[in-house]
Design a protein around this motif. Sequence first.
Motif, PDB file in Angstrom:
ATOM      1  N   ASP A  43       0.861  -1.178   0.000  1.00  0.00           N
ATOM      2  CA  ASP A  43       0.000   0.000   0.000  1.00  0.00           C
ATOM      3  C   ASP A  43       0.901   1.233   0.000  1.00  0.00           C
ATOM      4  N   ALA A  44       0.948   1.937  -1.118  1.00  0.00           N
ATOM      5  CA  ALA A  44       1.813   3.112  -1.200  1.00  0.00           C
ATOM      6  C   ALA A  44       1.379   4.180  -0.200  1.00  0.00           C
ATOM      7  N   ALA A  45       2.351   4.834   0.391  1.00  0.00           N
ATOM      8  CA  ALA A  45       2.057   5.958   1.272  1.00  0.00           C
ATOM      9  C   ALA A  45       1.583   7.139   0.430  1.00  0.00           C
ATOM     10  N   ALA A  46       1.144   8.180   1.106  1.00  0.00           N
ATOM     11  CA  ALA A  46       0.658   9.366   0.389  1.00  0.00           C
ATOM     12  C   ALA A  46       1.804  10.071  -0.328  1.00  0.00           C
ATOM     13  N   ASP A  47       1.476  10.667  -1.465  1.00  0.00           N
ATOM     14  CA  ASP A  47       2.409  11.516  -2.221  1.00  0.00           C
ATOM     15  C   ASP A  47       3.666  10.775  -2.653  1.00  0.00           C
ATOM     16  N   GLN A  48       3.484   9.522  -3.075  1.00  0.00           N
ATOM     17  CA  GLN A  48       4.601   8.741  -3.600  1.00  0.00           C
ATOM     18  C   GLN A  48       4.580   8.771  -5.129  1.00  0.00           C
ATOM     19  N   PRO A  49       5.683   8.417  -5.788  1.00  0.00           N
ATOM     20  CA  PRO A  49       5.662   8.316  -7.249  1.00  0.00           C
ATOM     21  C   PRO A  49       4.566   7.356  -7.708  1.00  0.00           C
ATOM     22  N   GLY A  50       3.715   7.807  -8.575  1.00  0.00           N
ATOM     23  CA  GLY A  50       2.597   7.006  -9.033  1.00  0.00           C
ATOM     24  C   GLY A  50       1.344   7.190  -8.210  1.00  0.00           C
ATOM     25  N   SER A  51       1.465   7.901  -7.088  1.00  0.00           N
ATOM     26  CA  SER A  51       0.311   8.144  -6.204  1.00  0.00           C
ATOM     27  C   SER A  51       0.229   9.634  -5.912  1.00  0.00           C
ATOM     28  N   PRO A  52      -0.115  10.426  -6.905  1.00  0.00           N
ATOM     29  CA  PRO A  52      -0.028  11.876  -6.754  1.00  0.00           C
ATOM     30  C   PRO A  52      -1.136  12.513  -5.928  1.00  0.00           C
ATOM     31  N   GLY A  53      -2.192  11.750  -5.654  1.00  0.00           N
ATOM     32  CA  GLY A  53      -3.327  12.357  -4.971  1.00  0.00           C
ATOM     33  C   GLY A  53      -4.203  13.109  -5.963  1.00  0.00           C
ATOM     34  N   GLY A  54      -5.089  13.953  -5.458  1.00  0.00           N
ATOM     35  CA  GLY A  54      -5.998  14.671  -6.343  1.00  0.00           C
ATOM     36  C   GLY A  54      -6.914  13.701  -7.066  1.00  0.00           C
ATOM     37  N   ASP A  55      -7.003  13.844  -8.397  1.00  0.00           N
ATOM     38  CA  ASP A  55      -7.820  12.929  -9.190  1.00  0.00           C
ATOM     39  C   ASP A  55      -7.083  11.637  -9.504  1.00  0.00           C
ATOM     40  N   GLY A  56      -5.757  11.642  -9.351  1.00  0.00           N
ATOM     41  CA  GLY A  56      -4.976  10.433  -9.593  1.00  0.00           C
ATOM     42  C   GLY A  56      -5.083   9.503  -8.407  1.00  0.00           C
ATOM     43  N   PRO A  57      -4.398   8.370  -8.412  1.00  0.00           N
ATOM     44  CA  PRO A  57      -4.479   7.496  -7.241  1.00  0.00           C
ATOM     45  C   PRO A  57      -4.065   8.213  -5.959  1.00  0.00           C
ATOM     46  N   ILE A  58      -4.887   8.060  -4.933  1.00  0.00           N
ATOM     47  CA  ILE A  58      -4.614   8.680  -3.630  1.00  0.00           C
ATOM     48  C   ILE A  58      -4.021   7.607  -2.725  1.00  0.00           C
ATOM     49  N   GLY A  59      -2.763   7.749  -2.385  1.00  0.00           N
ATOM     50  CA  GLY A  59      -2.104   6.795  -1.509  1.00  0.00           C
ATOM     51  C   GLY A  59      -2.313   7.136  -0.034  1.00  0.00           C
ATOM     52  N   GLY A  60      -1.830   6.265   0.828  1.00  0.00           N
ATOM     53  CA  GLY A  60      -1.885   6.531   2.262  1.00  0.00           C
ATOM     54  C   GLY A  60      -3.239   6.361   2.900  1.00  0.00           C
ATOM     55  N   LEU A  61      -4.116   5.546   2.283  1.00  0.00           N
ATOM     56  CA  LEU A  61      -5.467   5.379   2.825  1.00  0.00           C
ATOM     57  C   LEU A  61      -5.649   4.037   3.546  1.00  0.00           C
ATOM     58  N   THR A  62      -4.556   3.384   3.875  1.00  0.00           N
ATOM     59  CA  THR A  62      -4.659   2.094   4.568  1.00  0.00           C
ATOM     60  C   THR A  62      -5.367   2.267   5.899  1.00  0.00           C
ATOM     61  N   VAL A  63      -6.359   1.440   6.141  1.00  0.00           N
ATOM     62  CA  VAL A  63      -7.061   1.421   7.422  1.00  0.00           C
ATOM     63  C   VAL A  63      -6.524   0.249   8.243  1.00  0.00           C
ATOM     64  N   ILE A  64      -5.955   0.545   9.385  1.00  0.00           N
ATOM     65  CA  ILE A  64      -5.391  -0.492  10.249  1.00  0.00           C
ATOM     66  C   ILE A  64      -6.334  -0.674  11.431  1.00  0.00           C
ATOM     67  N   GLN A  65      -7.056  -1.757  11.404  1.00  0.00           N
ATOM     68  CA  GLN A  65      -8.069  -1.997  12.438  1.00  0.00           C
ATOM     69  C   GLN A  65      -8.188  -3.493  12.687  1.00  0.00           C
ATOM     70  N   PHE A  66      -8.067  -3.882  13.937  1.00  0.00           N
ATOM     71  CA  PHE A  66      -8.186  -5.285  14.314  1.00  0.00           C
ATOM     72  C   PHE A  66      -9.387  -5.462  15.230  1.00  0.00           C
TER      73      PHE A  66
END
Length: 232
Positions: A176-199
């Motif tokens: 899961d790419a973090a936010a603002d990584q290459p290929g995950s520019p945010g905006g209308d492009g892929p938004i990274g950093g949305l991993t939900v960690i919940q147990f």
Amino acid sequence: MNWRWVFSALLLLAGAGFIALGNWQLDRLDWKVALIDRVESRVHADAAPAPLPAEWPDIRVDSHEYRHIFLKGTFLQNRDTRVLAVSEEGSGYWVMTPLQTAERGTVLINRGFVGQGTEPATPPSGTVTLRGLLRLSEPKGGFLRENLPAANRWYSRDVAAIGEYHGVKLAPYFVDAAADQPGSPGGDGPIGGLTVIQFSNTHRVYALTWYTLALMAAGAAFFVLKSRRSQP
């Protein structure tokens, strides 16, 4: 043999079983708390290099899930896979793209989320370095709908199936790419950093339930025996 003695013995035996189940739930509680602590430490630790192919057979939930890693490689163009998803941004898709590295194999990268009807940005060409969280492949079936590779419809991030579809040998995990990584520019492009960690951690409630049932079984056995003694 008096039926009351038999019934009381069965109740006490059931109570002992309930206590054993309660103890087992407490053991599971200790395991779950330790797992959550380990995951928290991994997520907030400095990023480490991705596993080498020789380490792939040892990748497990307890030791690797949500590990913070980084990779250096080249995105394979025209190999995007969109997996149906719901995130805090709404309904849409995860955009999964293979990243070919020099020493760490080809790794499927979840570049992030795009909404319905949004065309994801093309992954950058050339060598990139990105970081994110290591995730284990999502199995087919279960609570997730079956993927339909022939129709290019994906409902789970099944790494092996996606690799087979694209004719690419992939590592047995994705990132899961973090936010603002290459290929995950945010905006209308892929938004990274949305991993939900919940147990889910309901073991304490289950343990209390089993112990309560054990007390009820013991109380019922006592009541049955007492009613026998009170008869003339």
